[in-house]
Design an enzyme around this catalytic site. Structure first.
Site, mmCIF file in Angstrom:
data_model
loop_
_atom_site.group_PDB
_atom_site.id
_atom_site.type_symbol
_atom_site.label_atom_id
_atom_site.label_comp_id
_atom_site.label_asym_id
_atom_site.label_seq_id
_atom_site.Cartn_x
_atom_site.Cartn_y
_atom_site.Cartn_z
ATOM 1 N N HIS B 446 0.791 -1.226 0.142
ATOM 2 C CA HIS B 446 -0.050 -0.102 -0.037
ATOM 3 C C HIS B 446 0.739 1.264 0.029
ATOM 4 O O HIS B 446 0.404 2.304 -0.062
ATOM 5 C CB HIS B 446 -0.921 0.025 1.114
ATOM 6 C CG HIS B 446 -2.354 0.717 0.964
ATOM 7 N ND1 HIS B 446 -2.672 1.324 -0.430
ATOM 8 C CD2 HIS B 446 -3.414 0.839 1.785
ATOM 9 C CE1 HIS B 446 -3.756 1.839 -0.222
ATOM 10 N NE2 HIS B 446 -4.277 1.349 0.941
ATOM 11 N N ASP B 450 -2.311 1.855 -4.662
ATOM 12 C CA ASP B 450 -3.634 2.280 -4.320
ATOM 13 C C ASP B 450 -4.611 1.128 -4.560
ATOM 14 O O ASP B 450 -4.448 0.348 -5.479
ATOM 15 C CB ASP B 450 -3.732 3.737 -4.482
ATOM 16 C CG ASP B 450 -3.872 4.095 -5.942
ATOM 17 O OD1 ASP B 450 -3.543 5.066 -6.456
ATOM 18 O OD2 ASP B 450 -4.409 2.998 -6.503
#
Lengths: 373, 476
Positions: B446, B450
């Site tokens: 992450h 995204d």
């Protein structure tokens, strides 16, 4: 209760096992001849273990006949790296097994027959067993020039070994087993029984190499079946029993309860490799990388098949010392096994700096290390 | 009448069956009292020198090859002490006593002599020494261990090992029927007794139906079987569990995996899951299987999953990237080296298929076959195991639907495929039909990926698989 005839054989086996005093002495009078239906070395060795551990041999002797698909069998206290070409065996899918009896390394295939003579410990007598085999051979082919040496080998034509012996003694029972070369692949035999590993120092029992010959070469009409028959006949006569061979299936838990566990144990890495007496390796190899040749010196102590101490001497600056240390640190305690080092090294790369050149060098070094195992 | 046999250290012979009772009754009483007043922890059990017994064939010396015990260990009668070798014969030496090992007389690879001491064993003075036939005749009241045995006047014959087994399981020897010589209680008798108590099933023995009736007048198999089947109300006696914790060092490959997984923990994982309708792919694969077979390759679903992933990575190259240690730079990898997690004997191995972006589905299938056979033989090379850029894990072959896969550094994404299930779904006309549904669970780093990117990649991958014909448009 009516017994089916097929159960009768299993029944005989059982009554001998469980009831030392039961009134079956009359039936199993003197001896029992068993033959394995399996060619799997581990299963057959497990049967030997089972008989050794569970059968009451006070009132009878047992002869066990078996053959195996290609396998190398080392003695209880031997070092497989010292005895055979493990690399070649892996390529050819030839199994490695460690038996529980002493002695040296042998190559088995379907052209080799194995005979195991089970007795109580008190009646352990190898020479008698071998004389029985000799008698059977002579009865089959009187012209064969065979004799027994004081090392319990059987020689053909005074010179070629056709049978080797080993034995295991326990608390109450003992067994003596031997091989008999009928028609084995001598080419494979000689290539797998030659160790390519250098710089090994060990107190393990060494094998004594001998020239071998197949009985088939002496007399092409001889087959394994004929030899087994002849030996069974001679055994039956000696112990005054029916010449009846009972077939046993080494995978059958109902006849041999607990056999599958014994088979599994014989296949574990801890038994096959881990039981190797402590040894050390001191060797070197050359690596070619881009335009240079590098000398690497390796010293290792291996105990229970695991690397206890490891020292790798790589030319300075070729690999960052931190990385070298990382390799040595992870090798310590690891199995002395090429697959182990490959997977270990590849996994370690994930947490190393991501540099192609570095990765190539690392892989090259680890591949060469793997060649030592 | 107490019959208790002692031996002095110097006159032990194992071969002969007679032995000498050196102490009279009064001396025995005396030593017993002495024992009761013992307060120090120093051993005052008797040290017995266990000599190496005759091997047979006139052998006088052997080499000690392996010790199974060390000084300070406690042994029971019949436990293995060591392995010795003589001239191709390997001999297991077992203990004749219960006690504690106090001294080993030889090191490994030393020569040991028949008739000379092998180990010194400290015997518990209360237990005495087992005679040649390995049977101890026990007097009615002389031992502490018999306070709850209550022999009731007759002698119960059993070896010390059998007695210990009975004691561990709180079994009264008087309640066990002995099937050995002179009604001696054997280990099997204890086990049989236990089995009847718990309704446990012992390995079947065909001879059970043939054996002459046991002394307790259980006539035939029918009676025995019935008794075994009746599961009694749990009795108050606890069955002793003698399992022990086992600690092992983590070494080699597993140690390296610990390091990898610890590094993976530092990556913030973002998870995304979805369900894929593989109905069309299932049909396509069925049609193509014979063709692949003629070329010697068994066609599974994985080659399709892998190729579709590569097509997706062409559109979303950040999923095939790597983040450097300082998190300053992203390297977009040109090659799609897609790792396939394999479950082998050793554990989780992840070989990768190189350059999937230029491979056909069939080529991927061949390569998988090569990797799988090497993997099961334990012969994968470093080249196959390194250089991966993206990983797929087909845990569905074992089972499961959704999972939370862990990213394998230095990669930034991983997908785990659940099992294919036949489930009811609605089609365009609102009718229920049988659909082949598989779940996929993605994890992505992450820090650089995204949710939207992951979702779009997954949708693209999904669309290729749900409508395999669409792959044709984008195949290179």
């Amino acid at each position: 209760m009516v017994l089916q005839s097929s159960l009768k054989n299993c029944f005989q086996l059982f009554c001998v096992l469980r009831t030392p005093k039961a009134g079956f002495k009359g039936t199993s009078n003197g001896g029992l001849i068993l033959q394995s239906v399996s060619n799997d070395i581990y299963q057959n060795l497990a049967v030997e273990d089972w008989i050794h551990d569970h059968m009451n041999l006070e009132n009878q002797h047992v002869l066990f006949l078996w053959r195996n698909s290609p396998a190398v069998v080392i003695g209880r206290h031997q070092n497989p790296w010292q005895e055979c070409n493990l690399k070649l065996m892996r390529q050819k899918s030839i199994k490695l097994a460690r038996r529980r009896s002493g002695g040296g390394t042998v190559y088995h295939d379907l052209g080799n027959i194995n005979l195991t003579f089970f007795t109580t410990r008190k009646k352990y007598e190898r020479m008698e067993n071998l004389k029985l085999v000799l008698k059977a051979l002579k009865a089959l082919r009187p012209q064969l020039d065979v004799h027994i040496t004081d090392r319990y080998d059987i020689l053909l034509d005074r010179h070629y070994k056709i049978s080797g012996t080993a034995a295991k003694l326990g608390r109450t029972t003992a067994y003596h087993h031997c091989t008999l070369l009928c028609n084995a692949d001598k080419f494979v035999l000689s290539s797998v029984l030659k160790s390519p590993y250098k710089g090994l120092k060990s107190n393990a029992t060494p094998s004594v190499p001998s020239s071998v010959k197949n009985l088939f070469e002496e007399d092409p009409t001889l087959t394994c079946e004929m030899l087994l028959e002849a030996i069974a006949t001679e055994y039956a006569m000696r112990h005054q029993i029916d010449h009846h061979i009972t077939l046993i299936n080494p995978a059958d838990e109902t006849v041999l309860p607990g056999i599958n566990n014994k088979t599994k144990e014989l296949q574990t890495w801890e038994w096959v490799y881990g039981k190797t007496p402590k040894f050390s390796i001191s060797t070197y190899f050359n690596m070619v990388y881009k335009d240079s040749v590098l000398d690497v010196k390796v010293d290792m102590d291996v105990k229970h098949g695991r690397i206890e101490v490891c020292n790798i001497d790589v030319p300075e600056q070729w690999l960052p010392p931190a990385l070298c240390n990382e390799l040595v640190k992870n090798l310590t305690g690891s199995k002395f096994c090429p697959n182990e080092i490959t997977t270990l090294a590849s996994t370690l790369l994930r947490t190393c700096p991501q540099d192609d050149d570095l990765h190539n060098k690392w892989n090259l070094l680890c591949e060469n290390m793997g060649m030592l195992m | 009448v107490c019959v208790h046999h002692f031996r002095s250290c110097s006159s032990i012979q194992f071969i002969k069956s007679k032995y000498v009772c050196l102490f009279d009754k009064s001396a025995f009483k005396f030593s017993r009292q002495q024992r009761l007043f013992r307060t120090s922890s120093v051993s005052c059990g008797q040290i017995v020198q266990f000599k190496l017994s005759d091997i047979g064939e006139g052998i006088t010396e052997v080499t000690v090859k392996e010790w199974y015990i060390k000084e300070g260990d406690s042994v029971s009668q019949f436990d293995s002490i060591c392995e010795v070798q003589s001239d191709k014969a390997s001999v297991t030496i077992t203990s004749r006593y219960d006690g504690i090992i106090r001294k080993l007389h030889y090191n490994l690879d030393e020569i040991a002599y028949v008739g000379k001491p092998l180990v010194d064993i400290e015997i518990d003075a209360s237990k005495g020494v087992a005679p040649e036939e390995d049977v101890v005749e026990t007097p009615a009241m002389s031992h502490e261990e018999h306070t709850h045995q209550e022999i009731k006047g007759h002698k119960t014959l059993a070896t010390p090992a059998v007695r210990r087994l009975a004691m561990e399981n709180n079994i009264k020897l008087s309640e066990v029927v002995g099937t050995g010589k002179d009604n001696r209680i054997l280990k099997e008798d204890i086990l049989n007794y236990l089995a009847k108590q718990t309704g446990a099933i012992l390995p079947p023995s065909p001879k059970a139906e043939i054996i002459p009736p046991l002394p307790k007048s259980e006539t035939v198999s029918a009676a025995t079987k019935d008794k075994a089947r009746k599961i009694p109300v749990p009795v108050s006696r606890p069955i002793a569990f003698s399992g022990k914790d086992k600690t092992e060092a983590i070494t080699g490959f597993h140690k390296a995996m610990v390091k990898t997984m610890s590094a993976a923990l530092k990556i913030p994982h973002f998870g995304y899951c979805d369900e894929i309708d593989l109905t069309q792919l299932v049909q396509l694969r069925e049609a193509l299987k014979p063709l692949a077979q003629t070329r010697g390759v068994k066609l599974s679903f994985m080659p399709f999953f892998i190729k579709a992933a590569s097509l997706g990575l062409l559109q979303y190259p950040i999923l095939n990237a790597s983040l450097d240690e300082s998190c300053q730079n992203i390297t977009y990898k040109a090659s799609h080296n897609i790792g396939v997690a394999m479950d082998t004997e050793q554990g989780l191995i992840v070989p990768n298929v190189k350059n999937v972006q230029v491979c056909s589905v069939f080529e991927i299938a061949s390569e998988l076959k090569r990797l799988q056979s090497l993997g099961s033989a334990g012969q994968l090379g470093t080249n196959d195991l390194t250089g991966g850029t993206f990983t797929l894990s087909n845990v569905g072959t074992i089972g499961g639907t959704y999972t939370k896969p862990v990213i394998l550094p230095p990669e930034v994404a991983i997908g785990a495929l659940g099992k294919i299930q036949v489930l009811p779904r609605f089609n365009g006309k609102g009718e229920v039909f049988k659909a082949q549904i598989m779940n996929v669970s993605w994890s992505a780093d992450h820090r650089i990926i995204d949710g939207a990117t992951m979702a779009r990649f997954s949708n693209l991958w999904k669309s290729y698989l749900e409508n395999p014909a669409s792959m044709l448009l984008d195949l290179k």
